[in-house]
Design a protein around this motif. Structure first.
Motif, short mmCIF file in Angstrom:
data_model
loop_
_atom_site.label_atom_id
_atom_site.label_comp_id
_atom_site.label_asym_id
_atom_site.label_seq_id
_atom_site.Cartn_x
_atom_site.Cartn_y
_atom_site.Cartn_z
N LEU A 17 0.77 -1.17 0.12
CA LEU A 17 0.09 0.04 0.05
C LEU A 17 0.85 1.23 0.05
CD1 LEU A 17 -2.97 -1.05 2.43
CD2 LEU A 17 -3.00 -0.77 -0.09
N ASP A 18 1.90 1.21 0.49
CA ASP A 18 3.16 2.29 0.40
C ASP A 18 3.01 2.76 -1.01
OD1 ASP A 18 3.23 2.40 3.30
OD2 ASP A 18 5.37 1.60 3.08
N VAL A 19 3.00 1.65 -1.69
CA VAL A 19 3.62 2.01 -3.24
C VAL A 19 2.23 2.18 -4.21
CG1 VAL A 19 4.62 0.56 -5.16
CG2 VAL A 19 5.70 0.41 -2.89
N ILE A 20 1.17 1.36 -4.16
CA ILE A 20 0.11 1.33 -4.92
C ILE A 20 -1.27 2.14 -4.11
CG2 ILE A 20 0.87 0.03 -6.73
CD1 ILE A 20 -1.78 -1.21 -4.14
N GLY A 21 -0.92 2.37 -2.96
CA GLY A 21 -2.05 2.93 -1.91
C GLY A 21 -2.82 4.36 -2.21
N GLY A 22 -2.05 5.01 -2.85
CA GLY A 22 -2.29 6.53 -3.14
C GLY A 22 -3.31 6.78 -4.04
N ARG A 23 -4.05 7.91 -3.85
CA ARG A 23 -5.15 8.01 -4.80
C ARG A 23 -4.84 8.05 -6.19
NH1 ARG A 23 -10.20 10.50 -5.05
NH2 ARG A 23 -10.75 12.10 -6.45
N ILE A 49 -8.52 13.47 -13.09
CA ILE A 49 -7.09 13.71 -12.12
C ILE A 49 -6.59 14.92 -12.78
CG2 ILE A 49 -5.85 12.38 -14.23
CD1 ILE A 49 -4.21 10.89 -12.06
N GLY A 50 -5.94 15.69 -11.95
CA GLY A 50 -5.13 16.75 -12.30
C GLY A 50 -3.69 16.28 -12.96
N PRO A 51 -3.36 17.27 -13.97
CA PRO A 51 -2.06 17.04 -14.56
C PRO A 51 -0.98 16.68 -13.80
CG PRO A 51 -2.78 18.99 -14.98
CD PRO A 51 -3.68 18.53 -14.47
N ASN A 52 -0.88 17.63 -12.48
CA ASN A 52 0.32 17.50 -11.64
C ASN A 52 0.48 16.09 -10.86
OD1 ASN A 52 1.06 19.94 -12.32
ND2 ASN A 52 0.17 21.23 -10.75
N VAL A 53 -0.98 15.87 -10.50
CA VAL A 53 -1.17 14.55 -9.53
C VAL A 53 -0.59 13.32 -10.78
CG1 VAL A 53 -2.88 12.77 -8.56
CG2 VAL A 53 -3.03 15.37 -8.04
N LEU A 54 -1.24 13.23 -12.00
CA LEU A 54 -0.95 12.20 -12.83
C LEU A 54 0.72 12.27 -12.99
CD1 LEU A 54 -1.42 9.98 -14.91
CD2 LEU A 54 -1.94 11.74 -16.51
N ALA A 55 1.34 13.45 -13.23
CA ALA A 55 2.74 13.28 -13.57
C ALA A 55 3.52 12.78 -12.17
CB ALA A 55 3.07 14.87 -13.84
N GLU A 56 3.09 13.23 -11.00
CA GLU A 56 3.79 12.54 -9.69
C GLU A 56 3.49 11.13 -9.65
OE1 GLU A 56 5.58 12.99 -5.97
OE2 GLU A 56 5.49 14.00 -7.85
N ARG A 57 2.07 10.59 -9.88
CA ARG A 57 1.93 9.50 -9.66
C ARG A 57 2.90 8.37 -10.92
NH1 ARG A 57 0.42 11.26 -5.97
NH2 ARG A 57 -1.53 11.01 -4.96
N LEU A 58 2.99 9.01 -11.96
CA LEU A 58 3.85 8.20 -12.89
C LEU A 58 5.19 8.08 -12.56
CD1 LEU A 58 2.11 9.55 -16.28
CD2 LEU A 58 2.24 7.40 -15.49
N ARG A 59 5.56 9.28 -11.92
CA ARG A 59 7.09 9.37 -11.51
C ARG A 59 7.34 8.48 -10.38
NH1 ARG A 59 9.62 11.23 -7.21
NH2 ARG A 59 7.82 11.87 -6.43
N GLU A 60 6.32 8.07 -9.21
CA GLU A 60 6.38 7.26 -8.28
C GLU A 60 6.43 5.85 -8.63
OE1 GLU A 60 4.03 10.36 -5.00
OE2 GLU A 60 3.08 8.49 -5.94
N LEU A 61 5.35 5.43 -9.64
CA LEU A 61 5.34 4.32 -10.17
C LEU A 61 6.67 3.88 -10.92
CD1 LEU A 61 1.68 4.16 -11.23
CD2 LEU A 61 2.72 2.76 -9.60
N GLY A 62 7.29 4.89 -11.75
CA GLY A 62 8.49 4.44 -12.70
C GLY A 62 9.55 4.29 -11.45
N ALA A 64 9.28 2.99 -8.52
CA ALA A 64 9.31 1.80 -7.84
C ALA A 64 9.41 0.70 -8.71
CB ALA A 64 7.64 1.61 -7.58
N GLY A 65 9.39 0.75 -10.05
CA GLY A 65 9.77 -0.12 -10.84
C GLY A 65 8.49 -1.07 -11.57
N ILE A 66 7.46 -0.31 -11.60
CA ILE A 66 6.11 -0.92 -11.70
C ILE A 66 5.76 -0.48 -13.09
CG2 ILE A 66 3.62 -0.61 -11.42
CD1 ILE A 66 4.35 -0.41 -8.26
N LEU A 67 6.24 0.85 -13.78
CA LEU A 67 5.85 1.29 -15.07
C LEU A 67 7.27 1.71 -15.58
CD1 LEU A 67 6.01 4.43 -15.34
CD2 LEU A 67 3.64 4.11 -14.52
N SER A 68 7.38 1.80 -17.05
CA SER A 68 8.46 2.27 -17.61
C SER A 68 7.87 3.18 -18.80
CB SER A 68 9.35 1.16 -18.29
OG SER A 68 8.69 0.37 -19.37
N ARG A 69 8.72 4.06 -19.05
CA ARG A 69 8.42 4.87 -20.31
C ARG A 69 9.37 4.73 -21.63
NH1 ARG A 69 9.91 10.43 -21.96
NH2 ARG A 69 7.88 11.78 -22.44
N SER A 70 8.64 4.50 -22.80
CA SER A 70 9.35 4.41 -23.98
C SER A 70 8.85 4.98 -24.90
CB SER A 70 9.37 2.77 -24.28
OG SER A 70 8.15 2.30 -24.46
#
Length: 328
Positions: A17-23, A49-62, A64-70
């Motif tokens: 939940l530390d990793v994926i429990g955020g809104r 979803i706000g653009p700042n929130v989306l950008a922050e969540r994508l950064r956090e997931l990246g 944590a090794g859960i997603l990548s950007r290509s």
């Protein structure tokens, strides 16, 4: 790796939940389970979803090794986000959460949005792997302009946005027809004959898709499909002290609800015993509108799209128990 705020507990559930429990975090994973998505695709799939929130969540997931950007190859050349192997391991978790969440779905609330992509999780959650052993086939669906495909590979299922490179069949239809066929209220043959669906490819392939992906009442005890949708709208507080059985006749499909002092048991077929206290006779489109609260029961009776049978008082109790709007 710690992402955002932590529960500070040495526990696997707390650490997850530390990793994926955020809104919004888990909903981002839900979107990416259907394939790589551009930033604009994620914005469209996550209204609110706000653009700042989306950008922050994508950064956090990246991190944590859960997603990548290509970047996609030309001519697209767009940057996309996609799940890593660690992220893909969330698939059974999201599927089980979807199954569990069906108990709370009920009718749409005022202001709630809907997208077909969110329904695809229900399709994946209802998959019957035991019926797909040895089968290697892809089915493409075009529903109200949205395109997705289902790849069955020896008892496994992958659901993805977009067209399939090679499909055993391509079905084009609207959402109501797609849901009706999936709930087994309407056969593919009838949908084609009535020209509310179009087919490219083999009819036998569509039949296999419905068999392994459609509602299976005998296996789910009425939890999914249209019976489950009606049952999810039940309001226990409105049925205290009531002990009655009601019947629903939707086209050629028949099911019933047995109410017992604030509880309900849904079942396929006619009401057992001496018969129902009340019955509602209607079509799928009308039933969906009644359940969503966009059509009042009084108006459905007035225009002939729904017909009551049995005791009028029981009919009112039936409507109240299932959250149907009685009049404007």
């Amino acid at each position: 790796m710690r992402v955002g705020r932590s529960y500070d507990q040495f526990c696997p559930a707390a650490r997850a939940l530390d990793v994926i429990g955020g809104r919004w975090t888990l909903l981002i994973v839900r979107e990416l389970l259907l394939g790589p998505r551009r930033y604009t695709d994620l914005v469209a799939g996550l209204p609110g979803i706000g653009p700042n929130v989306l950008a922050e969540r994508l950064r956090e997931l990246g991190e944590a090794g859960i997603l990548s950007r290509s970047r996609l190859p030309p001519p697209a050349a767009s940057a996309v986000y996609e799940l890593t192997g660690l992220g893909e391991a969330m698939r059974p978790v999201v599927d089980e959460l979807t199954r569990w969440g069906l108990r709370f779905l009920g009718a749409p609330r005022p202001g709630e949005r809907f997208q077909l992509g969110w329904l695809l999780g229900c399709v994946r959650a209802g998959f019957r792997p035991e019926l797909a052993r040895g089968l290697h086939e892809t089915y493409e669906f075009r529903v109200d302009g949205d395109v997705f495909h289902l790849r069955v590979d020896d008892g496994t299922l992958d659901v993805r946005h977009g067209s399939a490179a090679e499909a055993a069949c391509v079905v084009s239809t609207d959402l109501a027809t797609f849901m009706a066929v999936g709930a087994r209220l309407l056969t593919v043959e009838d949908a084609l004959e009535r020209r509310i669906a179009q087919l490219e490819g083999g009819l036998d392939a569509v039949g296999r898709a419905v068999t392994i992906l459609g509602a299976h009442l005998e296996a789910t005890n009425g939890r999914y499909g249209i019976i489950g949708a009606v049952g999810a709208g039940f309001r226990p507080e409105a049925a205290r002290g009531i002990r009655e059985t009601y019947e629903f006749r939707v086209g050629d499909f028949l099911f019933h609800a047995r109410v017992d002092d604030g509880t309900v048991e849904m079942g396929q077929g006619p009401a057992p015993g001496p018969g129902p206290a009340a019955a509602l006779i209607t079509d799928l489109a009308t039933l969906l509108q009644l359940g969503a609260g966009t059509l009042a029961l009084e108006d459905a009776f007035a225009d002939g799209s729904a017909t009551p049978e049995g005791d009028p008082g029981a009919g009112l109790r039936m409507a109240t128990a299932f959250g149907v709007v009685l009049g404007r």
